[in-house]
Design a protein around this motif. Structure first.
Motif, PDB file in Angstrom:
ATOM      1  N   CYS A 126      27.687  41.804  13.819  1.00 44.16           N
ATOM      2  CA  CYS A 126      28.508  43.014  13.921  1.00 44.16           C
ATOM      3  C   CYS A 126      29.851  42.706  14.579  1.00 44.16           C
ATOM      4  CB  CYS A 126      27.768  44.108  14.675  1.00 44.16           C
ATOM      5  SG  CYS A 126      26.406  44.786  13.701  1.00 44.16           S
ATOM      6  N   ARG A 127      29.851  41.769  15.499  1.00 41.80           N
ATOM      7  CA  ARG A 127      31.122  41.414  16.137  1.00 41.80           C
ATOM      8  C   ARG A 127      32.059  40.768  15.115  1.00 41.80           C
ATOM      9  NH1 ARG A 127      29.281  39.166  20.553  1.00 41.80           N
ATOM     10  NH2 ARG A 127      29.385  37.081  19.716  1.00 41.80           N
ATOM     11  N   GLU A 128      31.490  39.945  14.245  1.00 45.79           N
ATOM     12  CA  GLU A 128      32.304  39.354  13.180  1.00 45.79           C
ATOM     13  C   GLU A 128      32.864  40.440  12.264  1.00 45.79           C
ATOM     14  OE1 GLU A 128      30.374  36.236  10.934  1.00 45.79           O
ATOM     15  OE2 GLU A 128      29.996  35.141  12.788  1.00 45.79           O
ATOM     16  N   GLU A 129      32.014  41.404  11.961  1.00 40.63           N
ATOM     17  CA  GLU A 129      32.431  42.530  11.119  1.00 40.63           C
ATOM     18  C   GLU A 129      33.559  43.303  11.798  1.00 40.63           C
ATOM     19  OE1 GLU A 129      32.152  43.957   7.552  1.00 40.63           O
ATOM     20  OE2 GLU A 129      30.440  42.777   8.226  1.00 40.63           O
ATOM     21  N   PHE A 130      33.395  43.530  13.073  1.00 37.78           N
ATOM     22  CA  PHE A 130      34.398  44.241  13.869  1.00 37.78           C
ATOM     23  C   PHE A 130      35.730  43.488  13.846  1.00 37.78           C
ATOM     24  CE2 PHE A 130      36.332  44.347  18.196  1.00 37.78           C
ATOM     25  CZ  PHE A 130      36.852  45.631  18.155  1.00 37.78           C
ATOM     26  N   GLU A 131      35.664  42.189  14.068  1.00 34.74           N
ATOM     27  CA  GLU A 131      36.895  41.411  14.106  1.00 34.74           C
ATOM     28  C   GLU A 131      37.567  41.373  12.741  1.00 34.74           C
ATOM     29  OE1 GLU A 131      35.586  37.818  16.011  1.00 34.74           O
ATOM     30  OE2 GLU A 131      35.516  38.839  17.949  1.00 34.74           O
ATOM     31  N   ALA A 132      36.753  41.289  11.686  1.00 37.23           N
ATOM     32  CA  ALA A 132      37.311  41.296  10.328  1.00 37.23           C
ATOM     33  C   ALA A 132      37.995  42.626  10.033  1.00 37.23           C
ATOM     34  CB  ALA A 132      36.201  41.028   9.310  1.00 37.23           C
ATOM     35  N   PHE A 151      27.267  49.811  12.316  1.00 36.98           N
ATOM     36  CA  PHE A 151      28.180  49.691  11.179  1.00 36.98           C
ATOM     37  C   PHE A 151      28.731  51.058  10.773  1.00 36.98           C
ATOM     38  CE2 PHE A 151      29.334  48.941   6.720  1.00 36.98           C
ATOM     39  CZ  PHE A 151      30.153  47.849   6.900  1.00 36.98           C
ATOM     40  N   GLU A 152      27.874  52.084  10.849  1.00 35.73           N
ATOM     41  CA  GLU A 152      28.317  53.440  10.512  1.00 35.73           C
ATOM     42  C   GLU A 152      29.460  53.903  11.406  1.00 35.73           C
ATOM     43  OE1 GLU A 152      25.120  56.252  10.620  1.00 35.73           O
ATOM     44  OE2 GLU A 152      24.098  55.245   8.957  1.00 35.73           O
ATOM     45  N   GLN A 153      29.424  53.486  12.658  1.00 37.09           N
ATOM     46  CA  GLN A 153      30.422  53.957  13.618  1.00 37.09           C
ATOM     47  C   GLN A 153      31.560  52.975  13.814  1.00 37.09           C
ATOM     48  OE1 GLN A 153      28.611  55.814  17.200  1.00 37.09           O
ATOM     49  NE2 GLN A 153      26.664  55.281  16.240  1.00 37.09           N
ATOM     50  N   LEU A 154      31.441  51.831  13.152  1.00 35.06           N
ATOM     51  CA  LEU A 154      32.374  50.742  13.438  1.00 35.06           C
ATOM     52  C   LEU A 154      33.810  51.081  13.034  1.00 35.06           C
ATOM     53  CD1 LEU A 154      32.230  47.989  14.717  1.00 35.06           C
ATOM     54  CD2 LEU A 154      31.925  46.978  12.453  1.00 35.06           C
ATOM     55  N   ASP A 155      33.986  51.772  11.903  1.00 35.66           N
ATOM     56  CA  ASP A 155      35.361  52.063  11.485  1.00 35.66           C
ATOM     57  C   ASP A 155      36.070  52.977  12.491  1.00 35.66           C
ATOM     58  OD1 ASP A 155      33.624  54.062  10.728  1.00 35.66           O
ATOM     59  OD2 ASP A 155      34.714  54.577   8.902  1.00 35.66           O
ATOM     60  N   ARG A 156      35.299  53.938  13.036  1.00 36.30           N
ATOM     61  CA  ARG A 156      35.878  54.817  14.045  1.00 36.30           C
ATOM     62  C   ARG A 156      36.215  54.037  15.314  1.00 36.30           C
ATOM     63  NH1 ARG A 156      34.526  59.450  17.262  1.00 36.30           N
ATOM     64  NH2 ARG A 156      32.318  59.023  17.337  1.00 36.30           N
ATOM     65  N   PHE A 157      35.316  53.131  15.653  1.00 29.52           N
ATOM     66  CA  PHE A 157      35.517  52.290  16.842  1.00 29.52           C
ATOM     67  C   PHE A 157      36.797  51.463  16.686  1.00 29.52           C
ATOM     68  CE2 PHE A 157      34.727  48.684  19.624  1.00 29.52           C
ATOM     69  CZ  PHE A 157      34.123  49.268  20.729  1.00 29.52           C
ATOM     70  N   VAL A 158      36.963  50.875  15.509  1.00 29.51           N
ATOM     71  CA  VAL A 158      38.146  50.054  15.242  1.00 29.51           C
ATOM     72  C   VAL A 158      39.412  50.918  15.264  1.00 29.51           C
ATOM     73  CG1 VAL A 158      39.310  48.697  13.452  1.00 29.51           C
ATOM     74  CG2 VAL A 158      36.909  48.278  13.967  1.00 29.51           C
ATOM     75  N   GLU A 159      39.337  52.100  14.658  1.00 33.78           N
ATOM     76  CA  GLU A 159      40.498  52.992  14.652  1.00 33.78           C
ATOM     77  C   GLU A 159      40.926  53.359  16.069  1.00 33.78           C
ATOM     78  OE1 GLU A 159      39.704  56.399  12.219  1.00 33.78           O
ATOM     79  OE2 GLU A 159      39.601  55.171  10.413  1.00 33.78           O
ATOM     80  N   MET A 160      39.947  53.664  16.895  1.00 35.10           N
ATOM     81  CA  MET A 160      40.266  54.008  18.279  1.00 35.10           C
ATOM     82  C   MET A 160      40.896  52.837  19.006  1.00 35.10           C
ATOM     83  SD  MET A 160      37.157  56.356  19.707  1.00 35.10           S
ATOM     84  CE  MET A 160      38.056  56.732  21.206  1.00 35.10           C
ATOM     85  N   THR A 161      40.327  51.658  18.789  1.00 33.08           N
ATOM     86  CA  THR A 161      40.864  50.464  19.440  1.00 33.08           C
ATOM     87  C   THR A 161      42.305  50.222  19.023  1.00 33.08           C
ATOM     88  OG1 THR A 161      38.640  49.506  19.428  1.00 33.08           O
ATOM     89  CG2 THR A 161      40.473  47.999  19.829  1.00 33.08           C
ATOM     90  N   LEU A 162      42.568  50.366  17.733  1.00 33.50           N
ATOM     91  CA  LEU A 162      43.925  50.142  17.233  1.00 33.50           C
ATOM     92  C   LEU A 162      44.880  51.224  17.717  1.00 33.50           C
ATOM     93  CD1 LEU A 162      43.218  48.969  13.576  1.00 33.50           C
ATOM     94  CD2 LEU A 162      44.130  47.608  15.445  1.00 33.50           C
ATOM     95  N   ALA A 163      44.350  52.408  17.964  1.00 25.11           N
ATOM     96  CA  ALA A 163      45.182  53.509  18.454  1.00 25.11           C
ATOM     97  C   ALA A 163      45.433  53.402  19.952  1.00 25.11           C
ATOM     98  CB  ALA A 163      44.522  54.840  18.115  1.00 25.11           C
ATOM     99  N   GLY A 164      44.887  52.366  20.578  1.00 24.06           N
ATOM    100  CA  GLY A 164      45.098  52.154  21.996  1.00 24.06           C
ATOM    101  C   GLY A 164      44.190  52.988  22.877  1.00 24.06           C
ATOM    102  N   LYS A 165      43.165  53.601  22.256  1.00 24.35           N
ATOM    103  CA  LYS A 165      42.218  54.385  23.052  1.00 24.35           C
ATOM    104  C   LYS A 165      41.088  53.496  23.542  1.00 24.35           C
ATOM    105  CE  LYS A 165      43.214  58.540  20.419  1.00 24.35           C
ATOM    106  NZ  LYS A 165      42.877  59.173  19.135  1.00 24.35           N
ATOM    107  N   ASN A 166      40.388  53.987  24.543  1.00 23.32           N
ATOM    108  CA  ASN A 166      39.300  53.210  25.118  1.00 23.32           C
ATOM    109  C   ASN A 166      38.021  53.437  24.313  1.00 23.32           C
ATOM    110  OD1 ASN A 166      37.487  51.815  26.664  1.00 23.32           O
ATOM    111  ND2 ASN A 166      38.320  52.536  28.611  1.00 23.32           N
TER     112      ASN A 166
END
Ligand code: ZN
Length: 77
Positions: free
Chosen positions: A62-68, A29-44
């Motif tokens: 966590c997957r639900e959290e990620f998708e939300a 969860f701590e790293q999830l926002d960064r993970f989402v930002e990277m995904t949205l930025a088109g990074k791997n």
């Protein structure tokens, strides 16, 4: 000591559930926002943060959290 099948199965199960490089929900969860930002930025993100990716594949919460988060951030853009 002789190894019977049940003992072996138990060992395999323990190895499978307690991998050293595994992260928990808190860390994920701590790293999830960064993970989402990277995904949205088109990074791997999966390649940059494999432990988060690994956790998301195994953890429904966590997957639900990620998708939300993905939906929320996309809506903001
Ligand atoms: Zn989790």
């Amino acid at each position: 000591m002789t190894l019977d099948l049940d003992t072996l199965k138990q060992m395999v199960r323990e190895i499978g559930t307690t991998r050293l490089d595994e992260i928990g929900c808190d860390e994920c969860f701590e790293q999830l926002d960064r993970f989402v930002e990277m995904t949205l930025a088109g990074k791997n993100a999966a390649e940059a943060m494999p432990l988060v990716q690994d956790h998301l594949e195994r953890c429904d919460d966590c997957r639900e959290e990620f998708e939300a988060l993905m939906v929320a951030l996309r809506a903001l853009e």
